[in-house]
Design a protein around this motif. Structure first.
Motif, PDB file in Angstrom:
ATOM      1  N   HIS A  35     -13.184   0.800   9.378  1.00  0.00           N
ATOM      2  CA  HIS A  35     -12.179   1.681   8.795  1.00  0.00           C
ATOM      3  C   HIS A  35     -11.345   2.369   9.865  1.00  0.00           C
ATOM      4  O   HIS A  35     -10.156   2.603   9.669  1.00  0.00           O
ATOM      5  N   SER A  56      -8.037   0.220  -3.704  1.00  0.00           N
ATOM      6  CA  SER A  56      -8.153   0.909  -2.405  1.00  0.00           C
ATOM      7  C   SER A  56      -8.227  -0.118  -1.292  1.00  0.00           C
ATOM      8  O   SER A  56      -9.046  -1.034  -1.342  1.00  0.00           O
ATOM      9  N   LEU A  57      -7.364   0.044  -0.279  1.00  0.00           N
ATOM     10  CA  LEU A  57      -7.388  -0.890   0.850  1.00  0.00           C
ATOM     11  C   LEU A  57      -8.706  -0.767   1.617  1.00  0.00           C
ATOM     12  O   LEU A  57      -9.293  -1.770   2.022  1.00  0.00           O
ATOM     13  N   LEU A  58      -9.174   0.472   1.799  1.00  0.00           N
ATOM     14  CA  LEU A  58     -10.398   0.667   2.571  1.00  0.00           C
ATOM     15  C   LEU A  58     -11.619   0.090   1.863  1.00  0.00           C
ATOM     16  O   LEU A  58     -12.594  -0.293   2.518  1.00  0.00           O
ATOM     17  N   ASP A 102      -1.705   6.293   2.298  1.00  0.00           N
ATOM     18  CA  ASP A 102      -2.678   5.832   3.290  1.00  0.00           C
ATOM     19  C   ASP A 102      -3.612   4.750   2.769  1.00  0.00           C
ATOM     20  O   ASP A 102      -4.200   4.011   3.557  1.00  0.00           O
ATOM     21  N   ASP A 103      -3.767   4.636   1.399  1.00  0.00           N
ATOM     22  CA  ASP A 103      -4.852   3.764   0.959  1.00  0.00           C
ATOM     23  C   ASP A 103      -4.614   3.047  -0.370  1.00  0.00           C
ATOM     24  O   ASP A 103      -5.212   2.015  -0.620  1.00  0.00           O
ATOM     25  N   THR A 104      -3.707   3.518  -1.210  1.00  0.00           N
ATOM     26  CA  THR A 104      -3.594   3.012  -2.577  1.00  0.00           C
ATOM     27  C   THR A 104      -2.797   1.700  -2.639  1.00  0.00           C
ATOM     28  O   THR A 104      -1.622   1.651  -2.215  1.00  0.00           O
ATOM     29  N   ARG A 150      -2.473   1.850  10.853  1.00  0.00           N
ATOM     30  CA  ARG A 150      -1.527   2.419   9.904  1.00  0.00           C
ATOM     31  C   ARG A 150      -0.735   3.553  10.525  1.00  0.00           C
ATOM     32  O   ARG A 150       0.436   3.758  10.181  1.00  0.00           O
ATOM     33  N   VAL A 162       0.857  -1.195   0.000  1.00  0.00           N
ATOM     34  CA  VAL A 162       0.000   0.000   0.000  1.00  0.00           C
ATOM     35  C   VAL A 162       0.887   1.236   0.000  1.00  0.00           C
ATOM     36  O   VAL A 162       1.795   1.368   0.837  1.00  0.00           O
ATOM     37  N   THR A 218      -7.212   2.666  10.068  1.00  0.00           N
ATOM     38  CA  THR A 218      -6.516   3.951  10.136  1.00  0.00           C
ATOM     39  C   THR A 218      -5.631   4.035  11.373  1.00  0.00           C
ATOM     40  O   THR A 218      -4.485   4.496  11.308  1.00  0.00           O
TER      41      THR A 218
END
Length: 499
Positions: free
Chosen positions: A55, A45-47, A26-28, A62, A23, A59
């Protein structure tokens, strides 16, 4: 050599049996292995791969990877394991890159007593709201407890236990149905909940005021396995609560009706002994639509609409053969832009209206009697053409003087009298106010073109007038009524024979 090493690492990454992804930021997701594709496809997207309810867990994990690998529990949003709590690990893989791995099913953090197993039967992870509630509970003056079907206390936690000299966990393992005396509120409430009833109560326990919420816990078959409960000590607010209860009890005994209505007409409050006059039981109207109940009374609809429009007022209405006074009080929203509901206090004034009508009739009768008495005590007599005599007897107070003046002026104008003689022969005592009334009567008579004379001032009255400093020099006075009449007749007709 470098290309061979990269290819080898890529093959190892792709061959990892656990779902694995790289990743960026933050998310890609920039890379994923075969197992990750099987579970989540090609999502970038991880989310998007995680249930939205979890979620916050992702967060938080991470943000902690700078200090080492972070573990979390979250439910996949898709794939064969969607909705099931799973363990994940996140660790740093570069300056802005991290590696995310799905490790496997999550296990409960601690073993639950069998009766409380339904709480975790779904295998759900601990949601954020539960963590927040746990944090609040640790700061509250409260108790949470659980009782098994056989009465065994399974849980007893909270700082509120100190009110009863107990420590958290001290009662676990004991039997509540043996501790609570049969017939006590605690015993009866526990039995009711274990039989499947929800019980919410409040009241004094010792010196403190508690609110208690108790619910039955059921297994997948619907059988009750335990009583789970929460008690909150609200002693600081108890004074207002007890006052409200006392006020409600007092209203129940007063001959009034206190009611409340929502904008759609739904009745939310109906209390007071005055309901009996309407043939209604307490709380019977709650939930009913008052616009429908009183549809035959258009004035009710009109008054309710006025109150819903924001007007506060009082009005008397008739219901059958009864009269009711309603005091309407609109309650505005927080922003004051609309009326959320209306409150009203209704009082049966039927008897009062009858009494007031009777009182008015009695007052009118008394007024007529007083006028008759005044007329008799101060008669207006025409003793000669154009000459009126008013013999005064007793005290001349303001009410009597006003009535006498009104009647006297009427007589003077109607008969076109030339003189009025006030005879004081029957007056034994005078006060300054009495003389003031006499002056007003004389001045009023003379303003309409009639001469005012005073006769019969007795020596005792004359002495009192002198002692009081009362000056009568502006009035024509005579010792007797006969002398005043003789002087006036001679003055008006000098050629006539003297009396």
């Amino acid at each position: 050599m470098t290309n061979s090493l990269s290819a080898l690492l890529g093959a190892a990454f792709d061959a990892c049996p656990e779902p694995l992804a790289l990743v960026e930021g933050d998310d890609t997701i920039i890379e994923r292995n075969r197992a990750f594709r099987v579970n989540f496809g090609e999502s970038a997207s991880l989310l998007h791969c995680i249930d939205p309810a979890d979620h916050a867990n992702v967060t938080s994990a991470r943000r902690a990877v700078n200090e080492g690998p972070a573990e979390l529990v979250a439910r996949p949003a898709s794939g064969p394991r969607a909705g099931s709590p799973m363990r994940w690990t996140i660790w740093q893989a570069g300056a802005t890159t991290s590696c995310v791995r799905l490790d496997g099913p999550a296990t409960p953090s601690q073993a639950l007593p069998a009766p409380l197993a339904p709480l975790a039967a779904s295998g759900q992870p601990v949601p954020l709201k539960t963590l927040i509630l746990g944090e609040l509970f640790d700061r509250m003056d409260a108790i949470v407890w659980a009782i098994a079907k056989d009465g065994t206390i399974l849980l007893s936690e909270g700082s509120g236990l100190a009110h009863f000299g107990l420590k958290p966990g001290q009662s676990v393992g004991l039997n509540a149905l043996e501790i609570y005396p049969p017939g006590s509120a605690a015993y009866d409430e526990a039995v009711r909940v274990l039989q499947g009833e929800s019980v919410n109560t409040d009241g004094m326990l010792g010196k403190d005021y508690w609110i208690r919420f108790q619910e039955p816990l059921r297994d997948e078959r619907g059988d009750v396995t335990a009583d789970i409960a929460l008690s909150i000590c609200v002693t600081q607010n108890a004074h207002d609560t007890l006052q409200a209860k006392a006020l409600h009890a007092a209203v129940g005994e007063l001959p009034v009706v206190i009611w409340a209505m929502e904008p759609d007409g739904t009745c939310t409050l109906s209390a007071g002994r005055g309901l009996r006059d309407l043939g209604v039981e307490s709380r019977e109207m709650i939930g009913a639509n008052l616009f429908q109940v009183y549809g035959e009374h258009p004035d009710f609809t009109e008054h309710a609409r006025r109150a819903l429009g924001g007007e506060q007022f009082s009005v008397v209405t008739r219901i059958g053969d009864q009269q009711w006074r309603n005091h309407f009080i609109p309650v505005l929203s927080t922003w004051g832009d609309k009326v959320e509901r209306i409150y009203a206090a209704a009082e049966n004034v039927t008897e009062r209206a009858k009494q007031e009508r009777s009182l008015r009739e009695q007052l009118e009768l008394i007024k007529r009697q007083q006028a008759a008495i005044i007329s008799l005590s101060s008669p207006i007599i025409e003793v000669w053409s154009g000459v009126l005599v008013v013999p005064l007897i007793g005290e001349l107070e303001a009410g009597r003087a006003g009535a006498l003046l009104e009647q006297l002026l009427e007589h003077v104008c109607r008969r076109q009298s030339s003189a009025v003689i006030l005879d004081l022969t029957g007056v034994d005592v005078v006060e300054p106010a009495t003389v003031e009334h006499l002056f007003k009567i004389m001045r009023s008579v003379e303003l309409v073109g009639c001469k005012g004379l005073v006769s019969g001032i007795r020596p005792s009255v004359a002495k009192i007038m002198v002692e009081l400093g009362i000056e009568l020099s502006t009035l024509a006075t005579y010792p007797t009524l006969a002398e005043a009449l003789r002087r006036w007749i001679n003055r008006r007709a000098p050629s006539s024979p003297r009396l």
